[in-house]
Design a protein around this motif. Sequence first.
Motif, PDB file in Angstrom:
ATOM      1  N   GLY A 177       0.808  -1.211   0.000  1.00  0.00           N
ATOM      2  CA  GLY A 177       0.000   0.000   0.000  1.00  0.00           C
ATOM      3  C   GLY A 177       0.843   1.262   0.000  1.00  0.00           C
ATOM      4  N   ILE A 178       1.915   1.259   0.779  1.00  0.00           N
ATOM      5  CA  ILE A 178       2.784   2.438   0.844  1.00  0.00           C
ATOM      6  C   ILE A 178       3.452   2.693  -0.501  1.00  0.00           C
ATOM      7  N   ILE A 179       4.006   1.637  -1.116  1.00  0.00           N
ATOM      8  CA  ILE A 179       4.666   1.801  -2.416  1.00  0.00           C
ATOM      9  C   ILE A 179       3.674   2.276  -3.471  1.00  0.00           C
ATOM     10  N   THR A 180       2.476   1.671  -3.480  1.00  0.00           N
ATOM     11  CA  THR A 180       1.458   2.055  -4.453  1.00  0.00           C
ATOM     12  C   THR A 180       1.002   3.484  -4.246  1.00  0.00           C
ATOM     13  N   ALA A 181       0.748   3.857  -3.009  1.00  0.00           N
ATOM     14  CA  ALA A 181       0.271   5.209  -2.707  1.00  0.00           C
ATOM     15  C   ALA A 181       1.314   6.263  -3.099  1.00  0.00           C
ATOM     16  N   LEU A 182       2.570   6.013  -2.754  1.00  0.00           N
ATOM     17  CA  LEU A 182       3.623   6.973  -3.089  1.00  0.00           C
ATOM     18  C   LEU A 182       3.794   7.110  -4.600  1.00  0.00           C
ATOM     19  N   THR A 183       3.734   5.988  -5.315  1.00  0.00           N
ATOM     20  CA  THR A 183       3.920   6.024  -6.766  1.00  0.00           C
ATOM     21  C   THR A 183       2.763   6.730  -7.457  1.00  0.00           C
ATOM     22  N   VAL A 184       1.543   6.366  -7.099  1.00  0.00           N
ATOM     23  CA  VAL A 184       0.370   6.998  -7.705  1.00  0.00           C
ATOM     24  C   VAL A 184       0.334   8.487  -7.359  1.00  0.00           C
ATOM     25  N   GLY A 185       0.658   8.819  -6.114  1.00  0.00           N
ATOM     26  CA  GLY A 185       0.678  10.217  -5.708  1.00  0.00           C
ATOM     27  C   GLY A 185       1.703  11.027  -6.480  1.00  0.00           C
ATOM     28  N   ALA A 186       2.872  10.423  -6.739  1.00  0.00           N
ATOM     29  CA  ALA A 186       3.921  11.113  -7.492  1.00  0.00           C
ATOM     30  C   ALA A 186       3.486  11.368  -8.930  1.00  0.00           C
ATOM     31  N   VAL A 187       2.851  10.377  -9.545  1.00  0.00           N
ATOM     32  CA  VAL A 187       2.372  10.560 -10.921  1.00  0.00           C
ATOM     33  C   VAL A 187       1.281  11.626 -10.973  1.00  0.00           C
ATOM     34  N   ALA A 188       0.351  11.582 -10.022  1.00  0.00           N
ATOM     35  CA  ALA A 188      -0.748  12.546  -9.997  1.00  0.00           C
ATOM     36  C   ALA A 188      -0.252  13.975  -9.767  1.00  0.00           C
ATOM     37  N   ALA A 189       0.839  14.112  -9.032  1.00  0.00           N
ATOM     38  CA  ALA A 189       1.371  15.448  -8.752  1.00  0.00           C
ATOM     39  C   ALA A 189       1.938  16.102 -10.011  1.00  0.00           C
ATOM     40  N   VAL A 190       2.459  15.286 -10.920  1.00  0.00           N
ATOM     41  CA  VAL A 190       3.104  15.816 -12.122  1.00  0.00           C
ATOM     42  C   VAL A 190       2.192  15.752 -13.341  1.00  0.00           C
ATOM     43  N   ARG A 191       1.563  14.585 -13.535  1.00  0.00           N
ATOM     44  CA  ARG A 191       0.700  14.375 -14.702  1.00  0.00           C
ATOM     45  C   ARG A 191      -0.582  13.669 -14.274  1.00  0.00           C
ATOM     46  N   PRO A 192      -1.532  14.385 -13.693  1.00  0.00           N
ATOM     47  CA  PRO A 192      -2.776  13.738 -13.269  1.00  0.00           C
ATOM     48  C   PRO A 192      -3.554  13.118 -14.419  1.00  0.00           C
ATOM     49  N   ASP A 193      -3.311  13.587 -15.642  1.00  0.00           N
ATOM     50  CA  ASP A 193      -4.010  13.028 -16.796  1.00  0.00           C
ATOM     51  C   ASP A 193      -3.549  11.610 -17.119  1.00  0.00           C
ATOM     52  N   LEU A 194      -2.461  11.141 -16.491  1.00  0.00           N
ATOM     53  CA  LEU A 194      -1.959   9.792 -16.734  1.00  0.00           C
ATOM     54  C   LEU A 194      -2.535   8.767 -15.763  1.00  0.00           C
ATOM     55  N   VAL A 195      -3.324   9.219 -14.800  1.00  0.00           N
ATOM     56  CA  VAL A 195      -3.922   8.300 -13.824  1.00  0.00           C
ATOM     57  C   VAL A 195      -5.253   7.802 -14.375  1.00  0.00           C
ATOM     58  N   TYR A 196      -5.281   6.557 -14.802  1.00  0.00           N
ATOM     59  CA  TYR A 196      -6.460   5.993 -15.463  1.00  0.00           C
ATOM     60  C   TYR A 196      -7.708   6.090 -14.593  1.00  0.00           C
ATOM     61  N   LEU A 197      -7.589   5.788 -13.311  1.00  0.00           N
ATOM     62  CA  LEU A 197      -8.749   5.750 -12.424  1.00  0.00           C
ATOM     63  C   LEU A 197      -9.500   7.065 -12.410  1.00  0.00           C
ATOM     64  N   THR A 198      -8.775   8.158 -12.271  1.00  0.00           N
ATOM     65  CA  THR A 198      -9.432   9.464 -12.180  1.00  0.00           C
ATOM     66  C   THR A 198      -9.693  10.071 -13.560  1.00  0.00           C
ATOM     67  N   ARG A 199      -8.872   9.726 -14.542  1.00  0.00           N
ATOM     68  CA  ARG A 199      -9.067  10.260 -15.894  1.00  0.00           C
ATOM     69  C   ARG A 199     -10.377   9.781 -16.493  1.00  0.00           C
ATOM     70  N   THR A 200     -10.780   8.565 -16.146  1.00  0.00           N
ATOM     71  CA  THR A 200     -12.002   8.005 -16.706  1.00  0.00           C
ATOM     72  C   THR A 200     -13.229   8.283 -15.846  1.00  0.00           C
ATOM     73  N   ALA A 201     -13.057   9.024 -14.758  1.00  0.00           N
ATOM     74  CA  ALA A 201     -14.179   9.302 -13.863  1.00  0.00           C
ATOM     75  C   ALA A 201     -15.108  10.344 -14.460  1.00  0.00           C
ATOM     76  N   THR A 202     -14.542  11.450 -14.954  1.00  0.00           N
ATOM     77  CA  THR A 202     -15.315  12.535 -15.548  1.00  0.00           C
ATOM     78  C   THR A 202     -14.526  13.101 -16.714  1.00  0.00           C
ATOM     79  N   PRO A 203     -15.195  13.787 -17.644  1.00  0.00           N
ATOM     80  CA  PRO A 203     -14.471  14.363 -18.774  1.00  0.00           C
ATOM     81  C   PRO A 203     -13.383  15.336 -18.369  1.00  0.00           C
ATOM     82  N   SER A 204     -13.612  16.139 -17.356  1.00  0.00           N
ATOM     83  CA  SER A 204     -12.568  17.070 -16.915  1.00  0.00           C
ATOM     84  C   SER A 204     -12.442  16.978 -15.406  1.00  0.00           C
ATOM     85  N   LEU A 205     -11.468  16.259 -14.976  1.00  0.00           N
ATOM     86  CA  LEU A 205     -11.262  16.005 -13.557  1.00  0.00           C
ATOM     87  C   LEU A 205     -10.223  16.952 -13.006  1.00  0.00           C
ATOM     88  N   GLU A 206     -10.464  17.445 -11.837  1.00  0.00           N
ATOM     89  CA  GLU A 206      -9.500  18.332 -11.208  1.00  0.00           C
ATOM     90  C   GLU A 206      -9.040  17.697  -9.910  1.00  0.00           C
TER      91      GLU A 206
END
Length: 246
Positions: A211-240
């Motif tokens: 969980g720690i490794i996953t959370a840190l990795t996903v958080g790092a990607v979201a901080a720089v390129r949130p558009d690359l996070v599949y889970l949130t990118r597919t939630a709504t057309p324009s996610l903030e």
Amino acid sequence: MRQRSACDRLWPVEPHTDLVAMHMSDGIVDAPTSIIFGVVAVLGLAVCVARARRDLDDRTAPMAGLVAAFVFAVQMLNFPILPGVSGHLLGGALCAILVGPYVGAICVSIVLLLQALLFADGGLSALGTNITNMALIGTFTGYGVALLLRRVATRSRGGLVLTAFVAAWVNTVVASLGFVLEYAIGGQGLALGTVFGLMTGFHALIGIGEGIITALTVGAVAAVRPDLVYLTRTATPSLEIKGVRA
């Protein structure tokens, strides 16, 4: 030196020996069970390949390669849980959150295949059981939990990090139950209750590291390129996420 039995490989008794039980070795279950779950793995991956085509775009395709390489590298590192007990990243929830469950399952399967061929990490006859547990059960369980928590994940980057942690922890414990099922069908040498207790107990602890490794990795990607996070990118057309528009 005596040869180690299947049970020895599964539950080492020598001091200072690491236990990485999720990665099943040859001989842990009998041949019919290995064949059954080999077929399950092939059928599951066939579905994933068919469904992954719609998820692969100019963002997901290169991200999938990066995620697979990252999981391959991190799986080679074991982290201590208890004296004589260590674990490593499974990567199912991580892949699913970043590139989707179908592409994610393929990524984890490729990692497992390469490790079996290049490093003999998990036997070839056990490849079907390992893919079933880690690539199919783990990835889709992790993504299912992430979907249940997607409202939390889309509120803020902190919510996404929390979602990633919970999904990874659950993915690890549920994947260990796949091992228990396979052992119940074709394993021998230990009582099923003992296997269940050891697997779920150890992997509840290993899941914290996952969980720690996953959370840190996903958080790092979201901080720089949130558009690359599949889970949130597919939630709504324009996610903030925390003020950064995907």
